[in-house]
Design an enzyme around this catalytic site. Structure first.
Site, PDB file in Angstrom:
ATOM      1  N   VAL A 106       0.845  -1.200   0.000  1.00 38.00           N
ATOM      2  CA  VAL A 106       0.000   0.000   0.000  1.00 38.00           C
ATOM      3  C   VAL A 106       0.882   1.252   0.000  1.00 38.00           C
ATOM      4  CG1 VAL A 106      -1.770   1.270   1.306  1.00 38.00           C
ATOM      5  CG2 VAL A 106      -1.740  -1.231   1.368  1.00 38.00           C
ATOM      6  N   CYS A 107       0.456   2.285  -0.715  1.00 40.47           N
ATOM      7  CA  CYS A 107       1.097   3.606  -0.607  1.00 40.47           C
ATOM      8  C   CYS A 107       0.021   4.665  -0.805  1.00 40.47           C
ATOM      9  CB  CYS A 107       2.248   3.765  -1.601  1.00 40.47           C
ATOM     10  SG  CYS A 107       1.739   3.928  -3.323  1.00 40.47           S
ATOM     11  N   ARG A 108       0.405   5.867  -1.181  1.00 40.78           N
ATOM     12  CA  ARG A 108      -0.569   6.949  -1.322  1.00 40.78           C
ATOM     13  C   ARG A 108      -1.470   6.730  -2.533  1.00 40.78           C
ATOM     14  NH1 ARG A 108      -0.239  11.596  -4.219  1.00 40.78           N
ATOM     15  NH2 ARG A 108      -1.699  13.235  -3.649  1.00 40.78           N
TER      16      ARG A 108
END
Length: 98
Positions: free
Chosen positions: A62-64
């Site tokens: 997961v990231c932005r």
């Protein structure tokens, strides 16, 4: 590269599935809110901390927005890990955060 959408991740968590979520954003970004239970390993540290991961487990990165987690997914895939990128990242996340 395998991908999963945020709604599916949210549904799996709501059904009580134990997901191994790795948030590759920087510490200050994670402090603003992360998916409950996600472990923060910033992208720049992935290669140094990959030994903390188990090749017998599945991980969701997961990231932005999905870009950095995509890079982490490709890197870990090349090392033999079972990883999936969460498309859209936290910008598309509608579930709870901690």
């Amino acid at each position: 590269m395998k991908t999963i959408d945020p709604k599916t991740v949210q549904q799996k968590l709501a059904q009580g599935e134990n997901l191994n979520l790795i948030d590759v954003r920087e510490v200050d970004e994670v402090e603003a809110g992360k998916i409950p239970g996600a472990v923060n390993i910033p992208l720049g540290l992935i290669e140094f901390r990959e030994n903390e991961l188990d090749k017998n487990k599945e991980y969701i990165m997961v990231c932005r927005s999905g870009g950095r987690s995509g890079q982490a997914t490709l890197f870990l895939e090349s090392k033999g890990y079972d990883v999936t990128n969460m498309d859209g990242g936290m910008l598309s996340w509608e579930g709870s955060v901690e």
